[in-house]
Design an enzyme around this catalytic site. Structure first.
Site, PDB file in Angstrom:
ATOM      1  N   ASP A 170       5.369  -6.105   9.395  1.00 34.07           N
ATOM      2  CA  ASP A 170       6.428  -5.705  10.339  1.00 34.07           C
ATOM      3  C   ASP A 170       6.453  -6.628  11.555  1.00 34.07           C
ATOM      4  O   ASP A 170       7.520  -6.984  12.053  1.00 34.07           O
ATOM      5  CB  ASP A 170       6.210  -4.257  10.795  1.00 34.07           C
ATOM      6  CG  ASP A 170       6.611  -3.263   9.715  1.00 34.07           C
ATOM      7  OD1 ASP A 170       7.408  -3.630   8.827  1.00 34.07           O
ATOM      8  OD2 ASP A 170       6.113  -2.121   9.748  1.00 34.07           O
TER       9      ASP A 170
ATOM     10  N   ASP B 161       0.905  -3.474  12.142  1.00 34.05           N
ATOM     11  CA  ASP B 161       1.349  -3.802  10.789  1.00 34.05           C
ATOM     12  C   ASP B 161       1.775  -5.269  10.743  1.00 34.05           C
ATOM     13  O   ASP B 161       2.780  -5.661  11.345  1.00 34.05           O
ATOM     14  CB  ASP B 161       2.524  -2.888  10.394  1.00 34.05           C
ATOM     15  CG  ASP B 161       2.893  -3.047   8.931  1.00 34.05           C
ATOM     16  OD1 ASP B 161       3.187  -4.185   8.505  1.00 34.05           O
ATOM     17  OD2 ASP B 161       2.870  -2.051   8.202  1.00 34.05           O
TER      18      ASP B 161
ATOM     19  N   THR C 212      -1.291   7.442  -0.571  1.00 34.05           N
ATOM     20  CA  THR C 212      -2.603   7.310  -1.222  1.00 34.05           C
ATOM     21  C   THR C 212      -3.412   6.147  -0.645  1.00 34.05           C
ATOM     22  O   THR C 212      -4.610   6.057  -0.878  1.00 34.05           O
ATOM     23  CB  THR C 212      -2.438   7.033  -2.728  1.00 34.05           C
ATOM     24  OG1 THR C 212      -1.780   5.756  -2.865  1.00 34.05           O
ATOM     25  CG2 THR C 212      -1.606   8.109  -3.411  1.00 34.05           C
TER      26      THR C 212
ATOM     27  N   ARG D  68       0.849  -1.188   0.000  1.00 33.40           N
ATOM     28  CA  ARG D  68       0.000   0.000   0.000  1.00 33.40           C
ATOM     29  C   ARG D  68       0.885   1.239   0.000  1.00 33.40           C
ATOM     30  O   ARG D  68       1.735   1.386   0.865  1.00 33.40           O
ATOM     31  CB  ARG D  68      -0.873   0.040   1.248  1.00 33.40           C
ATOM     32  CG  ARG D  68      -1.868  -1.057   1.309  1.00 33.40           C
ATOM     33  CD  ARG D  68      -2.901  -0.786   2.348  1.00 33.40           C
ATOM     34  NE  ARG D  68      -2.334  -0.306   3.610  1.00 33.40           N
ATOM     35  CZ  ARG D  68      -3.048   0.166   4.605  1.00 33.40           C
ATOM     36  NH1 ARG D  68      -4.358   0.238   4.497  1.00 33.40           N
ATOM     37  NH2 ARG D  68      -2.490   0.549   5.717  1.00 33.40           N
TER      38      ARG D  68
END
Ligand code: PRP
Ligand code: URA
Length: 209
Positions: A203, A200, A108, A104
């Site tokens: 991560d 995340d 945006t 991603r």
């Protein structure tokens, strides 16, 4: 909502709680993602057709059932989807694995494709897309659109935590794609992260932050 399966099994719910905990280490996180994926696989593969066979037991004849050659392809969305592959391959070791690379764009929030390698005979296969997170739904919808270009037999989308928006978007754009998840969280924050979510996923799996 039709075609959306939310797992309420106690083992899955327990492991999802451990996954959400910010104190869970990368090692534990990877193990949990793999275990939950395997548990979910039990339901995701429920419609695999069987055929009757005859087998000799040490005592006599048995009419029994084996999987009748259904061809599956697991397609993780890189990176985080990779964490789900081994759990499902333990259940279906003969499945093929394709890879789709999407990330991603942080500004945006739109998915950017950087890799796609699917099995040569993917058009003869039922595809199961794997990604722990369905947040805005952008990556999921993109992956489905990509895979549909190859005229595959069917597509299922398996994630661990979804947002309401993500489920609605994927369902709206691709109502034929069944969604399997372990939790649907209420909201997304301004960065497109699921709240409360688990942070995340990439991560946390790979310890990159
Ligand atoms: C995460 C996640 C999904 C995507 C979900 O990947 O694994 O692919 O975000 O968000 P969306 O529904 O809003 O599209 P990310 O882009 O962080 O890439 P990574 O796996 O390489 O870390
Ligand atoms: N991607 C993640 O890894 N986590 C989120 O909450 C949203 C997108």
């Amino acid at each position: 909502m039709e075609n959306v399966f939310i797992f309420d099994h106690p083992l899955i719910q327990h492991k999802i709680s451990l996954l959400r905990d910010k104190n869970t280490s990368s090692k534990e996180f990877r193990e949990l993602v793999s275990e939950i994926s395997m548990l979910m696989g039990y339901e995701v593969t429920r419609d695999i057709p069987l055929k009757e066979v005859e087998i000799e037991t040490p005592i006599g004849h048995a009419k029994t059932y084996v999987i009748s050659g259904k061809k599956l392809a697991f397609v993780p969305i890189l990176r985080a989807g990779l964490g789900m592959v081994d759990g499902l391959l333990k259940l279906v070791p003969m499945a093929r694995v394709g890879h789709i690379g999407l990330y991603r764009d942080h500004d945006t929030l739109e998915p950017v494709e950087y890799y796609c390698k699917l099995p040569e005979d993917v058009s003869e296969r039922d595809v199961v897309i794997l990604d722990p997170m369905l947040a805005t739904g952008g990556s999921g919808c993109d992956a489905v659109r990509f895979i549909k270009k190859r005229n595959v037999k069917s597509i299922k989308f398996v994630c661990l935590i979804a947002s309401k928006d993500g489920v609605e978007r994927l369902h709206r754009e691709h109502p034929d794609v069944a969604i399997y998840c372990a939790a649907v969280d209420e909201t997304l924050n301004e960065f497109g992260y699921i709240v409360p979510g688990l942070g995340d996923a990439g991560d946390r799996l790979y310890g990159t932050k």
